[in-house]
Design a protein around this motif. Structure first.
Motif, PDB file in Angstrom:
ATOM      1  N   UNK A   1      -2.667  -5.281   5.390  1.00 20.17           N
ATOM      2  CA  UNK A   1      -1.731  -4.379   6.068  1.00 20.17           C
ATOM      3  C   UNK A   1      -1.025  -3.499   5.037  1.00 20.17           C
ATOM      4  N   UNK A   2      -0.580  -4.095   3.953  1.00 13.60           N
ATOM      5  CA  UNK A   2       0.062  -3.317   2.880  1.00 13.60           C
ATOM      6  C   UNK A   2      -0.930  -2.283   2.346  1.00 13.60           C
ATOM      7  N   UNK A   3      -2.158  -2.711   2.136  1.00 13.44           N
ATOM      8  CA  UNK A   3      -3.180  -1.797   1.639  1.00 13.44           C
ATOM      9  C   UNK A   3      -3.428  -0.651   2.622  1.00 13.44           C
TER      10      UNK A   3
ATOM     11  N   UNK B   1       7.627   5.008   4.556  1.00 12.17           N
ATOM     12  CA  UNK B   1       8.645   4.095   5.094  1.00 12.17           C
ATOM     13  C   UNK B   1       8.015   2.805   5.628  1.00 12.17           C
ATOM     14  N   UNK B   2       6.999   2.878   6.501  1.00 13.34           N
ATOM     15  CA  UNK B   2       6.382   1.620   6.934  1.00 13.34           C
ATOM     16  C   UNK B   2       5.646   0.914   5.801  1.00 13.34           C
TER      17      UNK B   2
ATOM     18  N   UNK C   1       6.407  -2.894   4.915  1.00 15.67           N
ATOM     19  CA  UNK C   1       5.344  -3.905   4.838  1.00 15.67           C
ATOM     20  C   UNK C   1       5.439  -4.691   3.536  1.00 15.67           C
ATOM     21  N   UNK C   2       5.756  -4.003   2.449  1.00 13.23           N
ATOM     22  CA  UNK C   2       5.916  -4.685   1.159  1.00 13.23           C
ATOM     23  C   UNK C   2       7.113  -5.625   1.209  1.00 13.23           C
ATOM     24  N   UNK C   3       8.248  -5.127   1.728  1.00 11.65           N
ATOM     25  CA  UNK C   3       9.481  -5.911   1.754  1.00 11.65           C
ATOM     26  C   UNK C   3       9.374  -7.155   2.628  1.00 11.65           C
ATOM     27  N   UNK C   4       8.613  -7.074   3.711  1.00  8.91           N
ATOM     28  CA  UNK C   4       8.503  -8.237   4.604  1.00  8.91           C
ATOM     29  C   UNK C   4       7.312  -9.129   4.256  1.00  8.91           C
TER      30      UNK C   4
END
Length: 139
Positions: free
Chosen positions: A38-40, A24-25, A29-32
């Motif tokens: 951070x995504x990684x 979920x996070x 992170x991808x969507x924002x």
């Protein structure tokens, strides 16, 4: 089935759920359009924790059939459980605070990520080494 195997199954199931919930996070992170590191970091948490849980479940499946003593079986189980929970702590914290935890330098958050990674790595190495020994003794 040995009690140590049952504990590995129980804690493996918890770690599996926790790792999947890290999706979920990761998606947020991808969507924002969060920074790539951070995504990684969320990807690592979301993928690595279920792998650790799968290792725990696989070890639990064969642990009861090994000829090793109960003490060795418990050492394997406890090492893998400690390792998994250490990574359950450090990997999401790493993604949250933006520190990789490769060094004990920096702010408290970076030191906590490092400590979790260090504990997780040492505990998994110990569990793996004892598992190899138990497999050898069981030949």
């Amino acid at each position: 089935m040995d009690a140590s195997s049952r504990h590995l199954i129980f804690h493996g199931a918890i770690v599996l759920l926790f790792g999947l919930l890290c999706g979920a996070p990761y998606a947020r992170a991808i969507k924002r359009n969060a920074p790539a590191h951070i995504v990684h970091a969320w990807r690592v948490a979301h993928l690595s924790l279920p792998i650790g849980a799968t290792v725990m479940l696989a070890v639990a499946a064969v642990l009861s059939s090994m000829a090793a003593g109960a003490g060795l079986k418990w050492l394997i189980a406890i090492s893998l459980i400690v390792s998994s929970y250490a990574f359950c702590f450090s990997l999401p914290l790493s993604a949250t605070v933006g520190h990789r935890g490769l060094s004990a330098q920096g702010p408290l958050a970076a030191k906590l990520v490092y400590a979790g990674n260090l504990l997780g790595a040492w505990a998994s190495a110990l569990g793996s080494a004892v598992f190899i020994y138990a497999a050898y003794v069981s030949l």
